[in-house]
Design a protein around this motif. Structure first.
Motif, short mmCIF file in Angstrom:
data_model
loop_
_atom_site.label_atom_id
_atom_site.label_comp_id
_atom_site.label_asym_id
_atom_site.label_seq_id
_atom_site.Cartn_x
_atom_site.Cartn_y
_atom_site.Cartn_z
N VAL A 282 49.94 -32.09 25.51
CA VAL A 282 50.19 -30.65 25.65
C VAL A 282 50.12 -30.03 24.27
CG1 VAL A 282 51.85 -28.90 26.38
CG2 VAL A 282 51.63 -31.03 27.69
N LEU A 283 49.32 -28.96 24.16
CA LEU A 283 49.09 -28.31 22.87
C LEU A 283 49.93 -27.05 22.78
CD1 LEU A 283 45.20 -28.71 22.75
CD2 LEU A 283 46.97 -30.30 21.95
N ALA A 284 50.87 -27.03 21.86
CA ALA A 284 51.78 -25.90 21.70
C ALA A 284 51.04 -24.66 21.22
CB ALA A 284 52.89 -26.26 20.71
N ASN A 285 51.43 -23.52 21.78
CA ASN A 285 50.91 -22.21 21.36
C ASN A 285 49.40 -22.09 21.58
OD1 ASN A 285 51.82 -19.67 20.38
ND2 ASN A 285 50.77 -20.06 18.43
N VAL A 286 48.87 -22.83 22.53
CA VAL A 286 47.44 -22.80 22.86
C VAL A 286 47.29 -22.37 24.31
CG1 VAL A 286 45.37 -24.23 23.15
CG2 VAL A 286 46.84 -24.54 21.16
N GLY A 287 46.30 -21.50 24.56
CA GLY A 287 46.05 -21.02 25.90
C GLY A 287 44.94 -21.77 26.62
N HIS A 288 44.15 -21.03 27.37
CA HIS A 288 43.15 -21.64 28.25
C HIS A 288 41.87 -22.04 27.52
CE1 HIS A 288 41.21 -22.39 32.12
NE2 HIS A 288 40.17 -21.70 31.71
N PHE A 289 41.49 -21.28 26.50
CA PHE A 289 40.19 -21.51 25.84
C PHE A 289 40.35 -22.57 24.75
CE2 PHE A 289 39.73 -17.52 28.03
CZ PHE A 289 38.44 -17.61 28.56
N LEU A 290 40.57 -23.78 25.20
CA LEU A 290 41.02 -24.87 24.35
C LEU A 290 40.15 -25.13 23.12
CD1 LEU A 290 42.00 -27.20 27.28
CD2 LEU A 290 43.60 -26.34 25.57
N PRO A 291 38.82 -25.29 23.26
CA PRO A 291 38.06 -25.64 22.05
C PRO A 291 38.01 -24.54 21.02
CG PRO A 291 36.60 -25.29 23.92
CD PRO A 291 37.99 -25.30 24.46
N HIS A 292 38.06 -23.27 21.45
CA HIS A 292 38.15 -22.16 20.50
C HIS A 292 39.46 -22.23 19.72
CE1 HIS A 292 34.77 -19.55 21.72
NE2 HIS A 292 35.06 -19.81 22.97
N GLU A 293 40.53 -22.47 20.45
CA GLU A 293 41.87 -22.36 19.88
C GLU A 293 42.34 -23.63 19.16
OE1 GLU A 293 44.70 -20.22 22.60
OE2 GLU A 293 43.10 -20.63 24.04
N ALA A 294 41.89 -24.77 19.63
CA ALA A 294 42.40 -26.04 19.09
C ALA A 294 41.27 -27.05 18.96
CB ALA A 294 43.50 -26.58 20.00
N PRO A 295 40.34 -26.81 18.04
CA PRO A 295 39.22 -27.75 17.91
C PRO A 295 39.63 -29.13 17.42
CG PRO A 295 39.13 -26.07 16.18
CD PRO A 295 40.18 -25.63 17.16
N GLU A 296 40.58 -29.20 16.49
CA GLU A 296 40.93 -30.49 15.89
C GLU A 296 41.43 -31.51 16.90
OE1 GLU A 296 41.70 -27.55 14.58
OE2 GLU A 296 40.48 -27.60 12.75
N PRO A 297 42.30 -31.14 17.87
CA PRO A 297 42.71 -32.14 18.86
C PRO A 297 41.55 -32.71 19.67
CG PRO A 297 44.25 -30.30 18.86
CD PRO A 297 43.09 -29.89 18.00
N HIS A 298 40.50 -31.91 19.89
CA HIS A 298 39.33 -32.43 20.59
C HIS A 298 38.60 -33.46 19.74
CE1 HIS A 298 40.08 -28.73 22.88
NE2 HIS A 298 39.38 -29.27 23.85
#
Length: 308
Positions: A282-298
């Motif tokens: 689960v990524l804190a403070n991240v919404g639906h557009f995951l790769p835009h918002e949280a590229p590093e976890p990918h």
């Protein structure tokens, strides 16, 4: 299949247009040819730009990265006017498998969210021998169409207003006439903590001008509720998905804590669908557009699946 080259983020990006039995798929490719294959699949309403940071970092890490435009997006085109403009899950999975065949990719790590995560889950479930690993947003994305008539709690139903809107011809007209403001409304609603600017949205929104964008989108949201027939060409795949197949390949699921479509708790019970190595994050403070918002976890998830 004539490649075109461009520079992006200081890297050479090759634009391929492989043909499947149904589509000519616009696909951006970067990274060394001999590198392990990674395919990044975007969602609705989005396009290949969602993966720019992820693709660049994976290419730098030595991966051969493929970022296709889904049916109805960007420069991807149907080969025949007679082909149903289906957006059903079986068609998306069929497209991904066809892309792998056309590009002669025997096996790849599949990464996706929303529609792209659904396509990746379909291929991972039905053709596991083609999948080295899976990274999917919001868990198990294969739809349970047989149970789609069962209502959810009102607090969840209200999140799907656009899906009810698209059941009507008024919704088709609205998406046709207002595709950019409507899609921007969805971006803002689904990712409330992501403060994107006009330039970011506009770079993606050009893909919504595809002539099949509206038909494919409307069909997707009608078919999942039994309100539109499927494409007979993928009926066998859809029948396989109706059995709710499990996914045996090594899998990592990423869930945005602030997702405005699927609540974070919704994917908490999906472990039963993954019979191989599985981890949910689960990524804190991240919404639906995951790769835009949280590229590093990918990027981290892909490299972990490679054993790095």
């Amino acid at each position: 299949m004539t490649p075109a080259n461009a520079q992006q983020d200081g890297q050479q990006v090759t634009i391929l247009r492989p043909r499947t039995d149904t589509l000519e798929i616009a696909c951006e490719v970067r990274g060394p040819e001999a590198g392990p294959a990674v395919i990044l699949m975007h969602g609705f309403p989005d396009d290949a730009r969602a993966w720019d940071v992820v693709a660049a970092q994976l290419a730098t890490a030595g991966c051969r990265v493929y970022v296709p435009y889904l049916r109805g997006y960007g420069a991807t085109r149907f080969l025949s006017a007679e082909t149903p403009r289906s957006g059903e899950q079986a068609a998306l999975g069929h497209d991904l498998l066809g892309l792998m065949d056309a590009l002669r990719i025997p096996r790849a790590i599949l990464v996706g969210y929303d529609w792209g995560g659904r396509a990746a889950c379909v291929v991972a479930a039905l053709w596991p021998e083609r999948v080295a690993g899976l990274v999917t947003g919001a868990g198990y994305n294969i739809q349970d169409i047989a149970a789609s008539g069962q209502p959810a709690a009102p607090a969840l139903e209200v999140r799907f207003w656009y899906q009810w809107y698209f059941q009507l011809e008024r919704g088709r007209a609205g998406l046709t006439q207002n595709r950019r403001p409507l899609c921007r409304q969805l971006w803002e609603q689904w990712s409330p903590t992501w403060k994107f600017d006009d330039a970011t949205f506009n770079r993606t929104a050009v893909s919504f001008d595809n002539p099949d964008f509206v038909d494919v989108s409307i069909h997707s949201y009608r078919h999942r509720y039994g309100a539109a027939p499927g494409d007979p060409a993928v009926a066998e795949i859809e029948a396989g998905l109706a059995k709710r197949p499990t996914i045996a390949v090594p899998s990592i699921t990423l869930q945005g804590e602030m997702d405005g479509v699927t609540v974070a708790e919704g994917s908490a019970g999906h472990a039963r669908y993954f019979t191989g190595p599985y981890d949910r994050r689960v990524l804190a403070n991240v919404g639906h557009f995951l790769p835009h918002e949280a590229p590093e976890p990918h990027v981290r998830a892909v490299l972990e699946l490679m054993g790095r």
